[in-house]
Design a protein around this motif. Structure first.
Motif, PDB file in Angstrom:
ATOM      1  N   PHE A 107      81.554  43.150  98.214  1.00 48.27           N
ATOM      2  CA  PHE A 107      80.186  42.639  98.299  1.00 48.27           C
ATOM      3  C   PHE A 107      79.711  42.169  96.925  1.00 48.27           C
ATOM      4  O   PHE A 107      78.666  42.594  96.426  1.00 48.27           O
ATOM      5  N   ASN A 108      80.517  41.320  96.317  1.00 52.12           N
ATOM      6  CA  ASN A 108      80.200  40.763  95.004  1.00 52.12           C
ATOM      7  C   ASN A 108      79.821  41.828  93.991  1.00 52.12           C
ATOM      8  O   ASN A 108      78.769  41.769  93.374  1.00 52.12           O
ATOM      9  N   ASN A 109      80.719  42.778  93.873  1.00 50.95           N
ATOM     10  CA  ASN A 109      80.623  43.760  92.801  1.00 50.95           C
ATOM     11  C   ASN A 109      79.624  44.883  93.048  1.00 50.95           C
ATOM     12  O   ASN A 109      79.446  45.746  92.192  1.00 50.95           O
ATOM     13  N   GLN A 110      78.937  44.883  94.212  1.00 54.00           N
ATOM     14  CA  GLN A 110      77.953  45.947  94.453  1.00 54.00           C
ATOM     15  C   GLN A 110      78.647  47.270  94.746  1.00 54.00           C
ATOM     16  O   GLN A 110      78.104  48.325  94.469  1.00 54.00           O
ATOM     17  N   LYS A 111      79.830  47.194  95.337  1.00 55.96           N
ATOM     18  CA  LYS A 111      80.589  48.405  95.632  1.00 55.96           C
ATOM     19  C   LYS A 111      81.809  48.399  94.721  1.00 55.96           C
ATOM     20  O   LYS A 111      82.540  47.406  94.659  1.00 55.96           O
ATOM     21  N   LYS A 112      82.004  49.508  94.019  1.00 51.43           N
ATOM     22  CA  LYS A 112      83.122  49.575  93.074  1.00 51.43           C
ATOM     23  C   LYS A 112      83.955  50.815  93.339  1.00 51.43           C
ATOM     24  O   LYS A 112      83.432  51.843  93.733  1.00 51.43           O
TER      25      LYS A 112
ATOM     26  N   GLY B 155      76.514  35.232  94.627  1.00 52.45           N
ATOM     27  CA  GLY B 155      77.105  35.779  95.854  1.00 52.45           C
ATOM     28  C   GLY B 155      78.019  34.779  96.547  1.00 52.45           C
ATOM     29  O   GLY B 155      78.099  34.764  97.779  1.00 52.45           O
ATOM     30  N   ASP B 156      78.709  33.956  95.779  1.00 50.56           N
ATOM     31  CA  ASP B 156      79.681  32.983  96.328  1.00 50.56           C
ATOM     32  C   ASP B 156      79.122  32.218  97.539  1.00 50.56           C
ATOM     33  O   ASP B 156      79.591  32.394  98.673  1.00 50.56           O
ATOM     34  N   PRO B 157      78.126  31.357  97.321  1.00 53.56           N
ATOM     35  CA  PRO B 157      77.538  30.663  98.489  1.00 53.56           C
ATOM     36  C   PRO B 157      78.516  29.696  99.152  1.00 53.56           C
ATOM     37  O   PRO B 157      79.348  29.093  98.484  1.00 53.56           O
ATOM     38  N   MET B 158      78.386  29.574 100.463  1.00 53.98           N
ATOM     39  CA  MET B 158      79.220  28.624 101.194  1.00 53.98           C
ATOM     40  C   MET B 158      78.785  27.212 100.821  1.00 53.98           C
ATOM     41  O   MET B 158      77.595  26.943 100.670  1.00 53.98           O
ATOM     42  N   VAL B 159      79.770  26.339 100.660  1.00 51.27           N
ATOM     43  CA  VAL B 159      79.457  24.949 100.294  1.00 51.27           C
ATOM     44  C   VAL B 159      80.273  24.006 101.172  1.00 51.27           C
ATOM     45  O   VAL B 159      81.251  24.407 101.791  1.00 51.27           O
ATOM     46  N   SER B 160      79.843  22.738 101.193  1.00 50.78           N
ATOM     47  CA  SER B 160      80.584  21.725 101.952  1.00 50.78           C
ATOM     48  C   SER B 160      81.341  20.826 100.978  1.00 50.78           C
ATOM     49  O   SER B 160      81.121  20.889  99.759  1.00 50.78           O
ATOM     50  N   GLU B 161      82.176  19.965 101.523  1.00 52.19           N
ATOM     51  CA  GLU B 161      82.890  18.975 100.700  1.00 52.19           C
ATOM     52  C   GLU B 161      81.916  18.165  99.873  1.00 52.19           C
ATOM     53  O   GLU B 161      82.199  17.803  98.738  1.00 52.19           O
TER      54      GLU B 161
ATOM     55  N   ARG C  53      90.898  26.815 117.122  1.00 51.82           N
ATOM     56  CA  ARG C  53      91.754  26.277 116.061  1.00 51.82           C
ATOM     57  C   ARG C  53      91.333  26.895 114.739  1.00 51.82           C
ATOM     58  O   ARG C  53      90.216  27.419 114.621  1.00 51.82           O
ATOM     59  N   SER C  54      92.216  26.830 113.762  1.00 52.25           N
ATOM     60  CA  SER C  54      91.925  27.451 112.474  1.00 52.25           C
ATOM     61  C   SER C  54      90.739  26.753 111.817  1.00 52.25           C
ATOM     62  O   SER C  54      90.565  25.540 111.953  1.00 52.25           O
ATOM     63  N   ILE C  55      89.935  27.540 111.136  1.00 53.94           N
ATOM     64  CA  ILE C  55      88.753  27.012 110.448  1.00 53.94           C
ATOM     65  C   ILE C  55      88.962  27.174 108.951  1.00 53.94           C
ATOM     66  O   ILE C  55      89.387  28.237 108.498  1.00 53.94           O
ATOM     67  N   VAL C  56      88.664  26.111 108.202  1.00 53.19           N
ATOM     68  CA  VAL C  56      88.742  26.204 106.740  1.00 53.19           C
ATOM     69  C   VAL C  56      87.321  26.106 106.191  1.00 53.19           C
ATOM     70  O   VAL C  56      86.564  25.213 106.580  1.00 53.19           O
ATOM     71  N   GLU C  57      86.967  27.053 105.340  1.00 57.34           N
ATOM     72  CA  GLU C  57      85.621  27.068 104.742  1.00 57.34           C
ATOM     73  C   GLU C  57      85.745  27.069 103.225  1.00 57.34           C
ATOM     74  O   GLU C  57      86.721  27.590 102.686  1.00 57.34           O
ATOM     75  N   TYR C  58      84.715  26.555 102.569  1.00 60.16           N
ATOM     76  CA  TYR C  58      84.686  26.571 101.108  1.00 60.16           C
ATOM     77  C   TYR C  58      83.495  27.399 100.614  1.00 60.16           C
ATOM     78  O   TYR C  58      82.397  27.311 101.176  1.00 60.16           O
ATOM     79  N   TYR C  59      83.741  28.167  99.569  1.00 60.03           N
ATOM     80  CA  TYR C  59      82.676  28.932  98.915  1.00 60.03           C
ATOM     81  C   TYR C  59      82.714  28.623  97.421  1.00 60.03           C
ATOM     82  O   TYR C  59      83.800  28.539  96.832  1.00 60.03           O
TER      83      TYR C  59
END
Ligand code: TMP
Ligand code: ASP
Length: 254
Positions: free
Chosen positions: A35-40, A128-134, A115-121
């Motif tokens: 969770f972006n470094n909140q849990k260590k 917090g590594d936001p999701m982004v598009s092409e 079908r397989s889904i490809v996502e970008y962050y």
């Protein structure tokens, strides 16, 4: 650790200057975050196992023509890699509904995707590594359209290959995250697979029982975290030849 000059410290790995120009030493830590470094926490022996698992998978991928940054494993926790310019985009490939996909769309985990889904962050912990598009990726200049074409093609090939490889050892590859870098050789630039491929950045479920064999055991406090990483290494055939000394945690008895 070592006396070499440290270039970068990430959450699970440290990068040191390599022995020759254009190389780096990638050191695998036992540190785990979620969770972006909140849990260590610490997963004993994880660095050793991820070093070997990632070595194995990168070598197998190279055999089918996927370019990677991997050169060779140096010792239990370190590998030599080519220095690349990391593209600040995390590429997530999904075959089965799980994790943030399940959460975002209110879906049950475990259903196969049509079908397989490809996502970008965007790789940025503070956000917090936001999701982004092409569109974001090309507009902000993180990668070009051509780079993204290469990244998409490579990601799908990696997915096809790893899906089969894991199926062969009774594991379902649910989803995983890849990172890519630009490798400069003379006037040429190539997109290559970088970072690592390990149970830290894959979801791996036992084919028969759906038991989780990956970092979700840590993220969700499921227990038997070390054992899960060991089980993946064992099924890949990496715990045999003298490797038992490498890993100090006890073997799982089933
Ligand atoms: P997610 O369902 O939480 O978005 O994760 C998808 C896959 O990507 C999963 O296999 C874990 C991996 N992953 C990382 O390697 N690093 C990350 O920061 C996140 C959020 C996920
Ligand atoms: N790697 C990310 C973190 O350290 C997220 C995750 O793997 O869950 O927070």
């Amino acid at each position: 650790m070592t006396r070499r000059k440290q270039i970068y410290e990430g959450k699970a790995k440290v990068l040191f200057e390599g022995p020759e120009p254009g190389t780096l030493v990638q050191y695998f830590k036992d540190d785990a975050t979620a969770f972006n470094n909140q849990k260590k926490g610490t997963i004993t022996g994880k660095g050793v196992l991820n070093n070997r698992i990632s070595e194995y998978l990168m070598l197998r991928l190279a055999e089918i023509g996927v370019p990677t940054h991997f050169v060779r494993r140096l010792n239990m926790r370190e590998q030599l890699v080519k220095q690349v310019q990391i593209i600040p985009v995390e590429v997530v490939i999904r075959n089965v509904i799980a994790g943030s996909l399940a959460k975002r769309f209110g879906l049950e985990e475990g259903g196969a995707l049509p079908r397989s889904i490809v996502e970008y962050y965007y790789k940025k912990d503070e956000l917090g590594d936001p999701m982004v598009s092409e569109e974001h990726i090309t507009a902000f200049g993180w990668a070009s359209t051509q780079d993204l074409d290469d990244i998409m093609q490579l990601s799908l090939r990696v997915n096809d290959f790893l899906t089969g490889l894991f199926l062969g050892i009774g594991i379902r590859l649910i989803d995983f995250k890849l990172e890519f870098g630009r490798l400069y050789e003379g006037d040429e630039m190539r997109i290559v697979l970088a970072d690592e491929i390990s149970p830290d950045n894959c979801r791996l479920w036992d084919l028969k029982t759906n038991e989780k064999l990956d970092k979700d055991r840590f993220r969700r406090d499921l227990g038997k975290v070390e054992e899960a990483y060991q089980e993946v290494a064992r099924r890949l055939g990496l715990l045999n030849e003298g490797a038992s000394n490498d890993v100090r945690t006890p073997q799982v008895v089933k």
